[in-house]
Write a protein that holds these residues in place. Structure first.
Motif, PDB file in Angstrom:
ATOM      1  N   VAL A  69      39.692   5.736 -96.821  1.00 48.64           N
ATOM      2  CA  VAL A  69      38.527   5.533 -97.672  1.00 48.64           C
ATOM      3  C   VAL A  69      37.234   5.343 -96.864  1.00 48.64           C
ATOM      4  N   LEU A  70      37.291   4.464 -95.861  1.00 51.68           N
ATOM      5  CA  LEU A  70      36.108   4.247 -95.037  1.00 51.68           C
ATOM      6  C   LEU A  70      36.294   5.094 -93.773  1.00 51.68           C
ATOM      7  N   SER A  71      36.167   6.406 -93.934  1.00 48.24           N
ATOM      8  CA  SER A  71      36.698   7.317 -92.912  1.00 48.24           C
ATOM      9  C   SER A  71      35.878   7.440 -91.632  1.00 48.24           C
ATOM     10  N   ARG A  72      36.511   7.198 -90.511  1.00 48.75           N
ATOM     11  CA  ARG A  72      35.952   7.500 -89.191  1.00 48.75           C
ATOM     12  C   ARG A  72      37.021   8.305 -88.466  1.00 48.75           C
ATOM     13  N   SER A  73      37.642   9.273 -89.127  1.00 52.39           N
ATOM     14  CA  SER A  73      38.915   9.781 -88.632  1.00 52.39           C
ATOM     15  C   SER A  73      38.838  10.597 -87.349  1.00 52.39           C
ATOM     16  N   HIS A  74      37.652  11.049 -86.926  1.00 55.45           N
ATOM     17  CA  HIS A  74      37.584  11.783 -85.654  1.00 55.45           C
ATOM     18  C   HIS A  74      36.972  10.947 -84.532  1.00 55.45           C
ATOM     19  N   TRP A  75      36.879   9.643 -84.742  1.00 51.90           N
ATOM     20  CA  TRP A  75      36.268   8.762 -83.742  1.00 51.90           C
ATOM     21  C   TRP A  75      37.021   8.825 -82.416  1.00 51.90           C
ATOM     22  N   SER A  76      38.350   8.680 -82.514  1.00 49.03           N
ATOM     23  CA  SER A  76      39.153   8.624 -81.302  1.00 49.03           C
ATOM     24  C   SER A  76      39.045   9.933 -80.514  1.00 49.03           C
ATOM     25  N   GLY A  77      38.630   9.853 -79.261  1.00 48.67           N
ATOM     26  CA  GLY A  77      38.477  11.052 -78.431  1.00 48.67           C
ATOM     27  C   GLY A  77      37.104  11.701 -78.573  1.00 48.67           C
ATOM     28  N   SER A  78      36.271  11.196 -79.467  1.00 50.24           N
ATOM     29  CA  SER A  78      34.927  11.775 -79.653  1.00 50.24           C
ATOM     30  C   SER A  78      34.067  11.458 -78.427  1.00 50.24           C
ATOM     31  N   GLN A  79      32.934  12.163 -78.298  1.00 44.35           N
ATOM     32  CA  GLN A  79      32.037  11.944 -77.158  1.00 44.35           C
ATOM     33  C   GLN A  79      31.613  10.470 -77.071  1.00 44.35           C
ATOM     34  N   HIS A  80      31.283   9.867 -78.205  1.00 37.39           N
ATOM     35  CA  HIS A  80      30.845   8.477 -78.144  1.00 37.39           C
ATOM     36  C   HIS A  80      31.992   7.546 -77.762  1.00 37.39           C
ATOM     37  N   GLU A  81      33.141   7.739 -78.370  1.00 40.81           N
ATOM     38  CA  GLU A  81      34.273   6.857 -78.052  1.00 40.81           C
ATOM     39  C   GLU A  81      34.637   6.979 -76.581  1.00 40.81           C
ATOM     40  N   SER A  82      34.724   8.223 -76.090  1.00 35.89           N
ATOM     41  CA  SER A  82      35.221   8.398 -74.721  1.00 35.89           C
ATOM     42  C   SER A  82      34.192   8.013 -73.661  1.00 35.89           C
ATOM     43  N   HIS A  83      32.923   7.850 -74.055  1.00 34.25           N
ATOM     44  CA  HIS A  83      31.929   7.372 -73.094  1.00 34.25           C
ATOM     45  C   HIS A  83      31.621   5.886 -73.288  1.00 34.25           C
ATOM     46  N   GLY A  84      32.531   5.176 -73.958  1.00 32.90           N
ATOM     47  CA  GLY A  84      32.376   3.729 -74.049  1.00 32.90           C
ATOM     48  C   GLY A  84      31.230   3.251 -74.915  1.00 32.90           C
ATOM     49  N   VAL A  85      30.866   4.032 -75.930  1.00 31.13           N
ATOM     50  CA  VAL A  85      29.835   3.562 -76.864  1.00 31.13           C
ATOM     51  C   VAL A  85      30.530   2.687 -77.919  1.00 31.13           C
ATOM     52  N   ALA A  86      29.921   1.542 -78.231  1.00 29.84           N
ATOM     53  CA  ALA A  86      30.503   0.620 -79.205  1.00 29.84           C
ATOM     54  C   ALA A  86      29.895   0.859 -80.582  1.00 29.84           C
ATOM     55  N   CYS A  87      30.705   0.595 -81.621  1.00 27.03           N
ATOM     56  CA  CYS A  87      30.186   0.675 -82.992  1.00 27.03           C
ATOM     57  C   CYS A  87      28.893  -0.132 -83.075  1.00 27.03           C
ATOM     58  N   THR A  88      28.915  -1.299 -82.411  1.00 25.32           N
ATOM     59  CA  THR A  88      27.786  -2.224 -82.540  1.00 25.32           C
ATOM     60  C   THR A  88      26.614  -1.867 -81.618  1.00 25.32           C
ATOM     61  N   ASP A  89      26.734  -0.768 -80.843  1.00 27.96           N
ATOM     62  CA  ASP A  89      25.541  -0.252 -80.156  1.00 27.96           C
ATOM     63  C   ASP A  89      24.593   0.345 -81.199  1.00 27.96           C
ATOM     64  N   CYS A  90      25.146   0.818 -82.308  1.00 27.33           N
ATOM     65  CA  CYS A  90      24.310   1.398 -83.365  1.00 27.33           C
ATOM     66  C   CYS A  90      24.190   0.502 -84.591  1.00 27.33           C
ATOM     67  N   HIS A  91      25.269  -0.213 -84.921  1.00 25.75           N
ATOM     68  CA  HIS A  91      25.259  -1.037 -86.148  1.00 25.75           C
ATOM     69  C   HIS A  91      24.954  -2.499 -85.842  1.00 25.75           C
ATOM     70  N   GLU A  92      23.955  -3.062 -86.508  1.00 20.11           N
ATOM     71  CA  GLU A  92      23.643  -4.497 -86.375  1.00 20.11           C
ATOM     72  C   GLU A  92      24.173  -5.179 -87.622  1.00 20.11           C
ATOM     73  N   LEU A  93      25.276  -5.919 -87.454  1.00 16.93           N
ATOM     74  CA  LEU A  93      25.977  -6.327 -88.675  1.00 16.93           C
ATOM     75  C   LEU A  93      25.430  -7.553 -89.376  1.00 16.93           C
ATOM     76  N   HIS A  94      24.679  -8.375 -88.654  1.00 17.80           N
ATOM     77  CA  HIS A  94      24.139  -9.542 -89.350  1.00 17.80           C
ATOM     78  C   HIS A  94      22.794  -9.236 -89.985  1.00 17.80           C
ATOM     79  N   SER A  95      22.349  -7.993 -89.846  1.00 17.49           N
ATOM     80  CA  SER A  95      21.027  -7.663 -90.351  1.00 17.49           C
ATOM     81  C   SER A  95      21.110  -6.978 -91.711  1.00 17.49           C
TER      82      SER A  95
END
Ligand code: HEC
Ligand code: HEC
Ligand code: HEC
Ligand code: HEC
Ligand code: HEC
Ligand code: HEC
Ligand code: HEC
Ligand code: HEC
Ligand code: HEC
Ligand code: HEC
Length: 318
Positions: free
Chosen positions: A116-142
């Motif tokens: 339902v909350l699909s991120r299904s190609h995350w694993s192995g993607s350019q961002h995942e494999s270069h150590g980018v964190a979800c929270t580099d883009c998402h600010e969750l307390h904001s």
């Protein structure tokens, strides 16, 4: 029996939603459960923490909503000795206790990887494999995440992608700064099956999502157009309108090197039998040097450069 089936369905759908159900089940995600943390991290904490209740992660009426511990971990040691033990998962990139990227991401993917909350190609993607964190883009307390607002999204990308940021500020560009086109209209930053994280399987399919008229089908196709729009266009921006890599005639001459293409100002260099009027002469308008040498250059005559449906449009003149 009906009750059993119902229970099965509920379990199945819950485990689809939450991949790591057992881990999450230990967490009390209610407001009451959150008090374990909010006794200290409440109104008076130095950073706004309770703002999370103004976001989708604070909709307590929705059973899928995380508690503090869903993201930060149970953090028992931190609760009893906050001065010397950090919580299990620390996201703040500037904190000396920041958790490894994989642990930070795992905390989100428990809920967001599947279905339902699909991120299904995350694993192995350019961002995942270069150590980018979800929270580099998402600010969750904001309550106002920059990355989810079309107008401010590109500022988040700009922190790492300087070159593209410079291009979207050029003279000819997509209306990205206005939020009418976003980086995420063309890219799925969570991973994709296409090249360069494009939302579709190729450059052209991506462009056709908005420029459908360029798809054709055309009776006469121009080979570089069907190959890739980027043969001539710079998707992020250019100083040559409209988003061109080079101006005509140079643009055309990178591929067309015949006499005619080299010197279009000389009617003598037009290919034999080329003329499209009844008496075998170039139309007057096209004969004048001004018409031929104006800014439209080759395009003054070859105007249907993306393909033609005219029976006599083989040379893209109509
Ligand atoms: C008894 C008070 C207290 C409780 C309860 C408490 N914290 Fe903390 N927390 C602190 C203090 C104090 C700090 C600052 C520690 C420091 O700067 O060395 C802190 C720091 C943090 C940090 C920042 C860590 C870092 O290194 O950047 C996070 C995240 C955090 N707490 C989350 C939580 C969560 C989640 C809970 C509930 C599971 C919780 N805290 C419960 C007092 C508390
Ligand atoms: C959806 C995941 C998530 C939930 C739920 C969550 N946090 Fe956080 N928390 C984060 C992230 C990510 C950060 C890093 C800063 C940011 O992105 O806003 C953070 C940062 C913090 C910090 C450090 C702030 C600082 O000093 O820099 C504290 C303290 C904290 N959270 C406490 C809590 C408490 C208390 C709750 C429950 C009311 C909670 N968090 C719920 C993800 C979450
Ligand atoms: C316990 C499950 C859970 C965890 C853990 C969790 N989320 Fe969520 N998240 C949700 C739910 C539920 C929603 C609301 C979905 C909806 O409304 O359709 C949501 C919504 C979101 C949204 C959309 C927000 C919006 O305003 O539209 C983002 C972005 C997001 N989560 C990112 C994250 C990130 C990043 C993390 C890790 C730091 C994380 N989540 C951790 C359950 C979770
Ligand atoms: C490179 C920046 C970036 C990273 C890294 C990133 N996101 Fe996102 N996220 C976005 C953008 C941009 C959007 C809004 C457009 C979209 O949906 O693609 C978004 C939207 C979302 C949404 C809400 C929209 C939806 O599809 O329901 C969720 C949930 C989410 N992200 C979760 C995550 C999780 C979990 C991770 C880590 C595994 C992550 N994101 C990593 C940029 C990012
Ligand atoms: C924390 C830094 C960071 C942020 C923020 C970030 N990226 Fe990236 N991005 C990277 C890294 C690292 C790579 C992989 C190395 C590379 O290709 O540059 C990458 C790769 C990409 C690629 C694929 C490039 C390729 O050659 O395949 C695209 C497209 C992309 N990012 C778009 C975005 C967009 C859109 C955003 C904003 C929503 C964004 N990124 C935010 C760091 C980041
Ligand atoms: C109109 C569609 C579109 C938009 C909007 C867009 N991109 Fe792209 N992007 C592309 C295409 C197409 C490519 C592949 C270029 C190629 O293959 O020559 C690309 C490539 C990239 C790359 C890889 C660059 C390289 O040289 O390999 C990055 C990084 C990137 N884009 C980031 C961004 C960022 C950041 C934004 C928002 C500021 C953005 N893009 C907006 C279409 C777009
Ligand atoms: C999300 C929709 C969207 C996508 C996807 C998209 N475009 Fe556009 N494109 C636009 C909009 C909106 C404009 C601006 C139209 C205007 O200003 O009247 C535009 C304008 C253009 C222009 C003309 C610019 C000018 O100055 O007149 C070119 C060339 C162009 N796009 C090429 C591309 C290419 C190549 C791709 C694929 C890499 C692409 N577009 C993908 C929405 C999109
Ligand atoms: C052979 C080079 C070339 C290729 C390949 C190409 N274009 Fe163009 N495109 C041009 C030129 C030159 C112009 C300016 C036309 C003019 O001034 O009449 C243009 C103009 C445009 C415009 C703005 C004017 C209009 O016709 O709507 C859009 C949008 C556009 N192209 C989209 C695309 C898309 C989408 C693709 C890929 C399917 C593509 N182009 C492939 C050369 C090309
Ligand atoms: C990336 C290379 C490339 C670029 C740039 C390019 N073309 Fe082409 N063009 C081709 C190819 C390949 C063909 C097909 C040739 C064939 O079928 O023999 C073609 C065919 C044509 C034809 C029809 C030729 C024939 O013999 O049927 C015309 C006219 C033409 N191009 C004009 C232009 C103009 C004008 C420009 C600049 C706006 C341009 N081209 C840019 C590669 C290119
Ligand atoms: C004054 C109008 C005019 C201008 C300007 C013009 N062309 Fe042509 N072009 C023609 C005509 C007419 C034909 C021949 C049509 C035929 O044979 O049916 C032609 C044919 C072609 C062909 C196919 C035959 C060949 O020589 O391979 C190509 C490729 C071509 N033009 C490219 C270009 C390029 C590149 C430019 C710019 C440097 C250009 N043309 C400028 C009118 C023009």
């Amino acid at each position: 029996m009906r009750k059993l089936i119902w229970q099965f369905l509920v379990c199945a759908s819950v485990s689809v939603l939450f991949g790591s159900l057992p881990a999450l089940a230990q967490v009390d995600r209610s407001l009451e459960g959150d008090k374990k943390c909010t006794v200290c991290h409440g109104e008076n904490w130095s950073k706004p923490i309770l703002t999370i209740y103004q976001t989708k992660h604070g909709v307590k009426a929705d059973g899928r909503t995380p508690g503090c511990q869903s993201c930060h971990g149970a953090s028992a040691e931190h609760i009893s000795d906050p001065g010397s033990k950090p919580p299990n998962v620390v996201f703040g990139a500037k904190s000396k206790n920041v958790s490894p990227v994989a642990e930070r991401n795992a905390s989100c993917l428990g809920c967001h990887e599947s279905n339902v909350l699909s991120r299904s190609h995350w694993s192995g993607s350019q961002h995942e494999s270069h150590g980018v964190a979800c929270t580099d883009c998402h600010e969750l307390h904001s309550p106002k995440q920059k990355v989810l607002n079309p107008v401010t999204q590109s500022q988040v990308c700009a922190t790492c992608h300087k070159a593209q940021d410079a291009q979207i500020h050029r003279f000819s560009r997509h209306p990205v700064l206005e939020g009418k086109v976003t980086c995420s209209n063309c890219h799925n930053v969570h991973g994709s099956v296409g090249p360069k994280l494009l939302v579709k399987e190729s450059v052209n399919e991506t462009c056709y999502t908005c420029h459908a008229e360029k798809r054709g089908p055309f009776l006469w196709e121009h080979a570089p157009v069907t190959d890739s729009c980027t043969n001539c266009h710079m998707p992020h921006g250019s100083n040559l309108s409209p988003l061109l890599k080079m101006k005509a005639p140079m643009l055309c001459q990178t591929c067309h090197s015949g006499d005619h293409a080299k010197n279009m100002y000389s009617a003598a260099n037009l290919p034999g039998g080329n003329v499209t009027t009844a008496n075998g002469q170039l139309p007057l308008g096209s004969q004048s040097p001004a018409a031929q040498g104006n800014a439209r250059s080759c395009l003054a005559c070859h105007s249907t450069i993306h393909g033609s449906n005219h029976p006599a449009g083989a040379k893209f003149e109509r």
